[in-house]
Design an enzyme around this catalytic site. Sequence first.
Site, PDB file in Angstrom:
ATOM      1  N   HIS A   1       0.862  -1.179   0.000  1.00 58.39           N
ATOM      2  CA  HIS A   1       0.000   0.000   0.000  1.00 58.39           C
ATOM      3  C   HIS A   1       0.902   1.233   0.000  1.00 58.39           C
ATOM      4  CE1 HIS A   1       1.013  -0.955   4.172  1.00 58.39           C
ATOM      5  NE2 HIS A   1       1.158   0.354   4.277  1.00 58.39           N
TER       6      HIS A   1
ATOM      7  N   HIS B   1       5.779   6.088  -1.295  1.00 59.02           N
ATOM      8  CA  HIS B   1       6.497   4.854  -1.598  1.00 59.02           C
ATOM      9  C   HIS B   1       5.680   3.632  -1.204  1.00 59.02           C
ATOM     10  CE1 HIS B   1       7.282   5.269   2.702  1.00 59.02           C
ATOM     11  NE2 HIS B   1       7.489   3.966   2.709  1.00 59.02           N
TER      12      HIS B   1
END
Length: 185
Positions: free
Chosen positions: A43, A129
């Site tokens: 995620h 990220h």
Amino acid sequence: MSRLFFALPLPEAALIALERAQHEAKPAAARLAPRWTRPEQMHVTLKFLGEQPDTALPGLRAALAARARAARPIEATLARVAAFGGQRARILVAELESQGGGLGQLAAGLEADAAELGVERETRPFVAHVTLARFRHPGDARAVIAAATLEPTALRFTEACLYRSELTPAGSRYAVIERCPLGEV
């Protein structure tokens, strides 16, 4: 008490590209003893909230719903493989670039909302990220980064979530406890 975070779930195209990058990086990463992130764990974290009392859930849910309603779907690109930690890298990541700054704006808004609810502010700058691996033996990750090819992959995020994280001996397990669509999808 629950360990919580705000995040964006990843579309299938991202998971395929990220798994390919992990596969390519594995031989070069062996000396760092990586714990690879499973696809169902991947995620984009917008704000880690840490351990929060159950009484904080209504406020956190409301903050997420308001920010998501005010946002638009976010266009981003999986851009490159990198590592956090410098010469003693601890985490291998895939960094994202956001068109129009939507990722950073949503993260900053949720950071401010969480602070108003008593959650400690993050001192490091936000870097969009996805964690690919955590290294048990931190070290120079340049060879790992060079080995992992990440095709630039266009992504469209249409929802933000509040997740609960449970730490287990087999690794973290995540459960979505609130889903909120971003603006007019």
